[in-house]
Design a protein around this motif. Structure first.
Motif, PDB file in Angstrom:
ATOM      1  N   ILE A  49       0.742  -1.147   0.116  1.00 41.89           N
ATOM      2  CA  ILE A  49       0.016   0.118   0.043  1.00 41.89           C
ATOM      3  C   ILE A  49       0.868   1.433   0.150  1.00 41.89           C
ATOM      4  N   ASP A  50       1.916   0.944   0.724  1.00 43.25           N
ATOM      5  CA  ASP A  50       3.036   2.310   0.750  1.00 43.25           C
ATOM      6  C   ASP A  50       3.384   2.547  -0.470  1.00 43.25           C
ATOM      7  N   GLU A  51       3.456   1.632  -1.607  1.00 45.11           N
ATOM      8  CA  GLU A  51       3.930   2.057  -2.662  1.00 45.11           C
ATOM      9  C   GLU A  51       3.112   2.726  -3.686  1.00 45.11           C
ATOM     10  N   VAL A  52       1.730   2.192  -3.488  1.00 47.93           N
ATOM     11  CA  VAL A  52       0.510   2.813  -4.011  1.00 47.93           C
ATOM     12  C   VAL A  52       0.380   4.181  -3.926  1.00 47.93           C
ATOM     13  N   TYR A  53       0.617   4.665  -2.442  1.00 50.98           N
ATOM     14  CA  TYR A  53       0.597   6.071  -2.158  1.00 50.98           C
ATOM     15  C   TYR A  53       2.000   6.811  -1.885  1.00 50.98           C
ATOM     16  N   ASP A  54       3.038   6.264  -2.709  1.00 52.30           N
ATOM     17  CA  ASP A  54       4.196   7.207  -2.521  1.00 52.30           C
ATOM     18  C   ASP A  54       4.032   8.372  -3.406  1.00 52.30           C
ATOM     19  N   ALA A  55       5.157   9.226  -3.363  1.00 55.67           N
ATOM     20  CA  ALA A  55       5.225  10.291  -3.905  1.00 55.67           C
ATOM     21  C   ALA A  55       5.395  10.367  -5.421  1.00 55.67           C
ATOM     22  N   LYS A  56       5.903   9.337  -5.936  1.00 54.12           N
ATOM     23  CA  LYS A  56       5.631   9.023  -7.215  1.00 54.12           C
ATOM     24  C   LYS A  56       4.512   8.660  -7.978  1.00 54.12           C
ATOM     25  N   GLN A  57       3.876   8.021  -7.211  1.00 49.78           N
ATOM     26  CA  GLN A  57       2.389   7.623  -7.773  1.00 49.78           C
ATOM     27  C   GLN A  57       1.565   8.566  -7.712  1.00 49.78           C
ATOM     28  N   LYS A  58       1.781   9.562  -6.703  1.00 46.53           N
ATOM     29  CA  LYS A  58       0.929  10.944  -6.576  1.00 46.53           C
ATOM     30  C   LYS A  58       1.190  11.890  -7.850  1.00 46.53           C
ATOM     31  N   THR A  59       2.469  11.911  -8.070  1.00 40.98           N
ATOM     32  CA  THR A  59       2.964  12.790  -9.187  1.00 40.98           C
ATOM     33  C   THR A  59       2.275  12.031 -10.694  1.00 40.98           C
ATOM     34  N   LYS A  60       2.481  10.969 -10.823  1.00 41.48           N
ATOM     35  CA  LYS A  60       2.042  10.031 -11.809  1.00 41.48           C
ATOM     36  C   LYS A  60       0.278  10.353 -12.102  1.00 41.48           C
ATOM     37  N   ILE A  61      -0.297  10.177 -10.914  1.00 38.65           N
ATOM     38  CA  ILE A  61      -1.735  10.703 -11.212  1.00 38.65           C
ATOM     39  C   ILE A  61      -2.235  11.951 -11.388  1.00 38.65           C
ATOM     40  N   LYS A  62      -1.430  12.971 -10.958  1.00 39.15           N
ATOM     41  CA  LYS A  62      -1.443  14.185 -11.392  1.00 39.15           C
ATOM     42  C   LYS A  62      -1.210  14.294 -12.839  1.00 39.15           C
ATOM     43  N   LYS A  63      -0.097  14.084 -13.292  1.00 42.38           N
ATOM     44  CA  LYS A  63       0.104  13.823 -14.797  1.00 42.38           C
ATOM     45  C   LYS A  63      -0.932  13.303 -15.570  1.00 42.38           C
ATOM     46  N   PHE A  64      -1.579  12.202 -15.244  1.00 43.55           N
ATOM     47  CA  PHE A  64      -2.375  11.480 -15.860  1.00 43.55           C
ATOM     48  C   PHE A  64      -3.868  12.366 -16.188  1.00 43.55           C
ATOM     49  N   ILE A  65      -4.129  12.864 -14.913  1.00 41.38           N
ATOM     50  CA  ILE A  65      -5.352  14.152 -14.974  1.00 41.38           C
ATOM     51  C   ILE A  65      -5.053  14.994 -15.834  1.00 41.38           C
ATOM     52  N   SER A  66      -3.971  15.632 -16.016  1.00 44.99           N
ATOM     53  CA  SER A  66      -3.574  16.750 -16.533  1.00 44.99           C
ATOM     54  C   SER A  66      -3.564  16.334 -18.307  1.00 44.99           C
ATOM     55  N   ASP A  67      -3.024  15.383 -18.568  1.00 42.90           N
ATOM     56  CA  ASP A  67      -2.936  14.899 -19.973  1.00 42.90           C
ATOM     57  C   ASP A  67      -4.528  14.436 -20.442  1.00 42.90           C
ATOM     58  N   LEU A  68      -5.314  13.814 -19.537  1.00 40.91           N
ATOM     59  CA  LEU A  68      -6.638  13.459 -19.884  1.00 40.91           C
ATOM     60  C   LEU A  68      -7.627  14.376 -20.265  1.00 40.91           C
ATOM     61  N   PHE A  69      -7.360  15.308 -19.076  1.00 40.87           N
ATOM     62  CA  PHE A  69      -8.252  16.787 -19.340  1.00 40.87           C
ATOM     63  C   PHE A  69      -7.741  17.722 -20.501  1.00 40.87           C
ATOM     64  N   SER A  70      -6.538  17.787 -20.631  1.00 45.72           N
ATOM     65  CA  SER A  70      -6.001  18.607 -21.869  1.00 45.72           C
ATOM     66  C   SER A  70      -6.551  17.969 -23.189  1.00 45.72           C
ATOM     67  N   ALA A  71      -6.587  16.883 -23.282  1.00 40.71           N
ATOM     68  CA  ALA A  71      -7.338  16.157 -24.525  1.00 40.71           C
ATOM     69  C   ALA A  71      -8.847  16.193 -24.540  1.00 40.71           C
ATOM     70  N   HIS A  72      -9.365  16.154 -23.354  1.00 39.56           N
ATOM     71  CA  HIS A  72     -10.852  16.133 -23.335  1.00 39.56           C
ATOM     72  C   HIS A  72     -11.442  17.638 -23.716  1.00 39.56           C
ATOM     73  N   LEU A  73     -10.688  18.641 -23.003  1.00 34.16           N
ATOM     74  CA  LEU A  73     -11.234  19.932 -22.950  1.00 34.16           C
ATOM     75  C   LEU A  73     -10.290  20.900 -23.930  1.00 34.16           C
ATOM     76  N   LEU A  74      -9.222  20.798 -23.973  1.00 37.01           N
ATOM     77  CA  LEU A  74      -8.505  22.218 -24.757  1.00 37.01           C
ATOM     78  C   LEU A  74      -8.903  22.017 -26.469  1.00 37.01           C
ATOM     79  N   THR A  75      -8.942  23.335 -26.834  1.00 36.69           N
ATOM     80  CA  THR A  75      -9.649  23.362 -28.340  1.00 36.69           C
ATOM     81  C   THR A  75      -8.297  23.423 -29.324  1.00 36.69           C
ATOM     82  N   ARG A  76      -7.237  23.843 -28.696  1.00 40.04           N
ATOM     83  CA  ARG A  76      -6.008  23.946 -29.478  1.00 40.04           C
ATOM     84  C   ARG A  76      -5.142  22.367 -29.488  1.00 40.04           C
TER      85      ARG A  76
END
Length: 203
Positions: free
Chosen positions: A176-203
């Motif tokens: 569980i510690d590996e699931v919630y370490d700093a690396k995974q937190k950074t990874k989920i933030k990047k995924f959300i940014s990439d996902l919503f960039s593709a979903h929302l941005l017009t450019r």
């Protein structure tokens, strides 16, 4: 210090409520787990209900403050991603609390508390929805279903932070510690940014 002892009791009670639910946890079981006498809990909180309410109030995301901070970002996408990052941080920091909150809203055993939580979540939901709607009007965002977009944001973060054992098995993490370490937190933030960039941005 008294403040440290008070916070310690809150931490222990929060974990027990998240694991077992409000009805299953007694003041006696909290005092036993925290290695303190029952009188100390009564001294600080008065009752189990007041203790529970204190747990809820101390960890709700302060969206008024976050709203002010998000205003410093120029684009609507940057505002949205700033808020998403804050939500990820808060959910990672307080996983037991998130389990407790969603249990409360689903069971609806204490109507006043469930209503309070839903009202708080609705304010947050509308705040994020408004950012997306403004982005659409300014042509920064594509014309999309705003409600489902906001729900997707919360759903990704909520599932990851409240389903630790399942995520651990699904992603073949060692612990569980590996699931919630700093690396995974950074990874989920990047995924959300990439996902919503593709979903929302017009450019």
């Amino acid at each position: 210090m008294a403040t440290d002892k008070r916070e310690y009791i809150l931490d222990v009670a929060e974990r027990l409520f998240a694991e077992q639910g409000f009805e299953a946890v007694s003041i006696r079981s909290i005092s036993k787990e925290a290695h303190i006498n029952i009188a100390m809990i009564s001294y600080y909180f008065g009752s189990k209900e007041k203790l529970y309410e204190e747990i809820i109030n101390r960890k709700l995301i302060p969206f008024e403050k976050i709203k002010q901070m998000s205003d410093t970002h120029a684009s609507y996408f940057d505002k949205l991603m700033f808020i998403a990052d804050v939500i990820v941080d808060k959910f990672f920091e307080s996983r037991n609390f998130q389990i407790l909150v969603f249990r409360e809203m689903n069971l609806n055993q204490r109507t006043h508390m469930a209503d309070f939580l839903i009202e708080h979540m609705q304010r947050n939901f509308l705040f994020i929805s408004d950012i997306i709607k403004k982005g659409i009007r300014k042509k920064e965002f594509k014309n999309t279903d705003v409600d489902f977009t906001v729900m997707t944001l919360f759903a990704i973060i909520r599932m990851y932070t409240t389903s630790g054992m399942m995520i651990c098995k699904l992603t073949n993490k060692a612990s569980i510690d590996e699931v919630y370490d700093a690396k995974q937190k950074t990874k989920i933030k990047k995924f959300i940014s990439d996902l919503f960039s593709a979903h929302l941005l017009t450019r």
